[in-house]
Design a protein around this motif. Structure first.
Motif, PDB file in Angstrom:
ATOM      1  N   LEU A   8       0.836  -1.191   0.000  1.00  0.00           N
ATOM      2  CA  LEU A   8       0.000   0.000   0.000  1.00  0.00           C
ATOM      3  C   LEU A   8       0.875   1.247   0.000  1.00  0.00           C
ATOM      4  O   LEU A   8       1.669   1.464   0.926  1.00  0.00           O
ATOM      5  CB  LEU A   8      -0.913  -0.016   1.227  1.00  0.00           C
ATOM      6  CG  LEU A   8      -1.711   1.253   1.545  1.00  0.00           C
ATOM      7  CD1 LEU A   8      -2.610   1.646   0.388  1.00  0.00           C
ATOM      8  CD2 LEU A   8      -2.535   1.044   2.823  1.00  0.00           C
ATOM      9  N   ALA A   9       0.749   2.065  -1.031  1.00  0.00           N
ATOM     10  CA  ALA A   9       1.425   3.351  -1.109  1.00  0.00           C
ATOM     11  C   ALA A   9       0.428   4.442  -0.745  1.00  0.00           C
ATOM     12  O   ALA A   9      -0.676   4.492  -1.305  1.00  0.00           O
ATOM     13  CB  ALA A   9       1.977   3.582  -2.517  1.00  0.00           C
ATOM     14  N   THR A  10       0.805   5.305   0.189  1.00  0.00           N
ATOM     15  CA  THR A  10      -0.126   6.326   0.657  1.00  0.00           C
ATOM     16  C   THR A  10       0.413   7.725   0.417  1.00  0.00           C
ATOM     17  O   THR A  10       1.633   7.957   0.409  1.00  0.00           O
ATOM     18  CB  THR A  10      -0.425   6.165   2.160  1.00  0.00           C
ATOM     19  OG1 THR A  10       0.785   6.273   2.902  1.00  0.00           O
ATOM     20  CG2 THR A  10      -1.081   4.825   2.433  1.00  0.00           C
ATOM     21  N   TYR A  11      -0.531   8.656   0.251  1.00  0.00           N
ATOM     22  CA  TYR A  11      -0.201  10.084   0.185  1.00  0.00           C
ATOM     23  C   TYR A  11      -1.466  10.885   0.457  1.00  0.00           C
ATOM     24  O   TYR A  11      -2.396  10.875  -0.359  1.00  0.00           O
ATOM     25  CB  TYR A  11       0.397  10.472  -1.167  1.00  0.00           C
ATOM     26  CG  TYR A  11       0.708  11.951  -1.261  1.00  0.00           C
ATOM     27  CD1 TYR A  11       1.769  12.496  -0.527  1.00  0.00           C
ATOM     28  CD2 TYR A  11      -0.066  12.802  -2.042  1.00  0.00           C
ATOM     29  CE1 TYR A  11       2.047  13.848  -0.577  1.00  0.00           C
ATOM     30  CE2 TYR A  11       0.205  14.154  -2.106  1.00  0.00           C
ATOM     31  CZ  TYR A  11       1.265  14.681  -1.368  1.00  0.00           C
ATOM     32  OH  TYR A  11       1.541  16.023  -1.416  1.00  0.00           O
ATOM     33  N   ASN A  12      -1.515  11.542   1.590  1.00  0.00           N
ATOM     34  CA  ASN A  12      -2.658  12.385   1.967  1.00  0.00           C
ATOM     35  C   ASN A  12      -3.988  11.660   1.737  1.00  0.00           C
ATOM     36  O   ASN A  12      -4.919  12.200   1.149  1.00  0.00           O
ATOM     37  CB  ASN A  12      -2.634  13.707   1.195  1.00  0.00           C
ATOM     38  CG  ASN A  12      -1.533  14.635   1.681  1.00  0.00           C
ATOM     39  OD1 ASN A  12      -0.975  14.448   2.759  1.00  0.00           O
ATOM     40  ND2 ASN A  12      -1.213  15.636   0.883  1.00  0.00           N
ATOM     41  N   GLY A  13      -4.059  10.421   2.212  1.00  0.00           N
ATOM     42  CA  GLY A  13      -5.240   9.595   1.962  1.00  0.00           C
ATOM     43  C   GLY A  13      -6.112   9.336   3.162  1.00  0.00           C
ATOM     44  O   GLY A  13      -6.929   8.400   3.150  1.00  0.00           O
ATOM     45  N   ALA A  14      -5.978  10.134   4.204  1.00  0.00           N
ATOM     46  CA  ALA A  14      -6.667   9.839   5.462  1.00  0.00           C
ATOM     47  C   ALA A  14      -8.181   9.768   5.313  1.00  0.00           C
ATOM     48  O   ALA A  14      -8.848   9.041   6.051  1.00  0.00           O
ATOM     49  CB  ALA A  14      -6.294  10.887   6.517  1.00  0.00           C
ATOM     50  N   ARG A  15      -8.729  10.500   4.362  1.00  0.00           N
ATOM     51  CA  ARG A  15     -10.193  10.576   4.241  1.00  0.00           C
ATOM     52  C   ARG A  15     -10.824   9.212   4.000  1.00  0.00           C
ATOM     53  O   ARG A  15     -11.893   8.899   4.539  1.00  0.00           O
ATOM     54  CB  ARG A  15     -10.560  11.542   3.121  1.00  0.00           C
ATOM     55  CG  ARG A  15     -12.059  11.746   2.959  1.00  0.00           C
ATOM     56  CD  ARG A  15     -12.324  12.816   1.938  1.00  0.00           C
ATOM     57  NE  ARG A  15     -13.754  13.070   1.784  1.00  0.00           N
ATOM     58  CZ  ARG A  15     -14.262  13.963   0.932  1.00  0.00           C
ATOM     59  NH1 ARG A  15     -13.446  14.680   0.174  1.00  0.00           N
ATOM     60  NH2 ARG A  15     -15.565  14.127   0.851  1.00  0.00           N
ATOM     61  N   HIS A  16     -10.190   8.358   3.187  1.00  0.00           N
ATOM     62  CA  HIS A  16     -10.782   7.061   2.846  1.00  0.00           C
ATOM     63  C   HIS A  16      -9.923   5.878   3.281  1.00  0.00           C
ATOM     64  O   HIS A  16     -10.319   4.725   3.071  1.00  0.00           O
ATOM     65  CB  HIS A  16     -11.002   6.974   1.327  1.00  0.00           C
ATOM     66  CG  HIS A  16     -11.871   8.055   0.771  1.00  0.00           C
ATOM     67  ND1 HIS A  16     -13.192   8.187   1.110  1.00  0.00           N
ATOM     68  CD2 HIS A  16     -11.600   9.047  -0.115  1.00  0.00           C
ATOM     69  CE1 HIS A  16     -13.710   9.219   0.456  1.00  0.00           C
ATOM     70  NE2 HIS A  16     -12.774   9.761  -0.282  1.00  0.00           N
ATOM     71  N   LEU A  17      -8.781   6.140   3.876  1.00  0.00           N
ATOM     72  CA  LEU A  17      -7.803   5.082   4.125  1.00  0.00           C
ATOM     73  C   LEU A  17      -8.308   4.028   5.101  1.00  0.00           C
ATOM     74  O   LEU A  17      -8.031   2.834   4.933  1.00  0.00           O
ATOM     75  CB  LEU A  17      -6.518   5.723   4.640  1.00  0.00           C
ATOM     76  CG  LEU A  17      -5.301   4.825   4.828  1.00  0.00           C
ATOM     77  CD1 LEU A  17      -4.971   4.071   3.550  1.00  0.00           C
ATOM     78  CD2 LEU A  17      -4.104   5.677   5.268  1.00  0.00           C
ATOM     79  N   ARG A  18      -9.060   4.446   6.107  1.00  0.00           N
ATOM     80  CA  ARG A  18      -9.513   3.478   7.111  1.00  0.00           C
ATOM     81  C   ARG A  18     -10.381   2.382   6.483  1.00  0.00           C
ATOM     82  O   ARG A  18     -10.243   1.192   6.803  1.00  0.00           O
ATOM     83  CB  ARG A  18     -10.267   4.196   8.225  1.00  0.00           C
ATOM     84  CG  ARG A  18     -10.514   3.339   9.462  1.00  0.00           C
ATOM     85  CD  ARG A  18     -11.184   4.142  10.558  1.00  0.00           C
ATOM     86  NE  ARG A  18     -10.343   5.224  11.049  1.00  0.00           N
ATOM     87  CZ  ARG A  18      -9.415   5.071  11.982  1.00  0.00           C
ATOM     88  NH1 ARG A  18      -9.210   3.867  12.506  1.00  0.00           N
ATOM     89  NH2 ARG A  18      -8.708   6.113  12.398  1.00  0.00           N
ATOM     90  N   GLU A  19     -11.294   2.775   5.580  1.00  0.00           N
ATOM     91  CA  GLU A  19     -12.154   1.784   4.910  1.00  0.00           C
ATOM     92  C   GLU A  19     -11.324   0.789   4.120  1.00  0.00           C
ATOM     93  O   GLU A  19     -11.593  -0.417   4.122  1.00  0.00           O
ATOM     94  CB  GLU A  19     -13.143   2.488   3.987  1.00  0.00           C
ATOM     95  CG  GLU A  19     -14.372   3.055   4.640  1.00  0.00           C
ATOM     96  CD  GLU A  19     -15.328   3.630   3.615  1.00  0.00           C
ATOM     97  OE1 GLU A  19     -16.399   3.038   3.408  1.00  0.00           O
ATOM     98  OE2 GLU A  19     -14.995   4.672   3.018  1.00  0.00           O
ATOM     99  N   GLN A  20     -10.303   1.286   3.429  1.00  0.00           N
ATOM    100  CA  GLN A  20      -9.469   0.390   2.627  1.00  0.00           C
ATOM    101  C   GLN A  20      -8.694  -0.573   3.508  1.00  0.00           C
ATOM    102  O   GLN A  20      -8.676  -1.784   3.261  1.00  0.00           O
ATOM    103  CB  GLN A  20      -8.514   1.206   1.751  1.00  0.00           C
ATOM    104  CG  GLN A  20      -7.490   0.407   0.976  1.00  0.00           C
ATOM    105  CD  GLN A  20      -8.097  -0.481  -0.074  1.00  0.00           C
ATOM    106  OE1 GLN A  20      -8.803  -1.451   0.240  1.00  0.00           O
ATOM    107  NE2 GLN A  20      -7.845  -0.182  -1.334  1.00  0.00           N
ATOM    108  N   ILE A  21      -8.045  -0.078   4.536  1.00  0.00           N
ATOM    109  CA  ILE A  21      -7.253  -0.956   5.395  1.00  0.00           C
ATOM    110  C   ILE A  21      -8.141  -1.995   6.073  1.00  0.00           C
ATOM    111  O   ILE A  21      -7.779  -3.178   6.166  1.00  0.00           O
ATOM    112  CB  ILE A  21      -6.476  -0.132   6.434  1.00  0.00           C
ATOM    113  CG1 ILE A  21      -5.398   0.707   5.741  1.00  0.00           C
ATOM    114  CG2 ILE A  21      -5.840  -1.049   7.472  1.00  0.00           C
ATOM    115  CD1 ILE A  21      -4.596   1.583   6.689  1.00  0.00           C
TER     116      ILE A  21
END
Length: 302
Positions: A8-21
């Motif tokens: 998983l590569a992230t960048y300023n993704g906090a808005r939807h990241l929890r659902e994905q993880i």
């Protein structure tokens, strides 16, 4: 139970990241390790990642962040280069949602193929920010080496590959690629097999912050390609062909070497470009897109 590294590569993704993880950690039928590399986020992403690493220390590994913003391609290539003893790897975007059987389905499909370099990809269901369906991606023609030279039919967020494919990338990292997922598709088409599942296995969220936006209309694809050309951004086809020749000369067969050499030679003269454009094997998923690619070859913009 097969082991899968989810990258998983992230960048300023906090808005939807929890659902994905959460959807990754809920995968059934496989043993997963979620390996995450951030690209210098300035939002709440780093704190959220540390929260999950603390809650799930046996499943979630947060790697040191990139020194500076590298972009999605370099971030994923760095993840692919990590030492691993997993049977398979899966690429993961920061804003999608996976059904619980997504990895098990992919692994079962790959296990049924008796070649050493294997890549699975699938259709996606496009959804809006609230996960309401917008449509399903179109089904491509059969994957092939010639197609992989001019087009990527495999969306990175759907990719699952075997350890042999990962080793190809990790041990000989490319310098010039369009995107990490296109490079993986090209390697699988050249040295093994790419499998396409027409059933959508990822809910692909569409919003203004996508690193690479999706689309399910021919007009949108043509418009995106035209904007890319008129903005002066170089097309990567010849550069990727040259990179494949440079990195894997001993693995290429005669047909592949000849095709790659023609891509490289076309950059040096119009007669070679005309012959390359006239090759019936050089085609994309639709006639309009194929004609655009052939025009780009002729005007030396590939």
């Amino acid at each position: 139970m097969k082991r899968v590294d989810v990258l998983l590569a992230t960048y300023n993704g906090a808005r939807h990241l929890r659902e994905q993880i959460d959807s990754v950690l809920a995968q059934q039928g496989v043993s997963i390790r979620l390996r995450i590399r951030d690209d210098g986020s300035s939002d709440a992403t780093p704190a959220l990642l540390q929260e999950y690493a603390s809650r799930y220390p046996d499943q979630v590994e947060v790697l040191p962040a990139a020194a500076r913003g590298e972009g999605a391609a370099r971030n994923f290539l760095a993840l692919l280069a990590l030492p691993s003893d997993a049977d398979y790897f899966a690429l993961c975007d920061q804003d999608d949602v996976w059904p619980a059987d997504r990895l098990a389905v992919a692994v079962n499909a790959l296990e049924a193929v008796a070649v050493p370099v294997r890549l699975y990809c699938s259709a996606v269901e496009y959804v809006d920010e609230s996960l309401q369906s917008l449509g399903i991606s179109s089904r491509p023609v059969a994957p092939s080496f010639a197609n992989a030279l001019v087009e990527n039919i495999a969306q990175g967020c759907t990719m699952v590959g075997d350890a042999a494919l990962r080793d190809l990338v990790g041990k000989r990292p490319p310098e010039k690629v369009a995107m990490h997922d296109w490079w993986l598709y090209l390697l699988a088409a050249a040295f093994g097999r790419a499998l396409y599942d027409p059933v959508p296995r990822v809910r692909y969220r569409q919003h203004g912050a996508n690193a690479v936006g999706g689309g399910f209309s021919l007009w949108r694809k043509l418009h995106k390609n035209w904007v890319r050309y008129t903005s002066g951004r170089a097309w990567p086809m010849a550069a990727q062909a040259q990179e494949l020749l440079r990195l894997y000369p001993e693995r290429l067969d005669a047909f592949q070497r000849d095709m790659l050499a023609r891509f490289v030679a076309g950059k040096r003269g119009l007669p070679a470009r005309l012959r390359l454009a006239a090759d019936w094997r050089i085609r994309r998923q639709s006639l309009p897109e194929t004609l655009v690619v052939k025009l780009l070859i002729i005007i030396n913009a590939y």
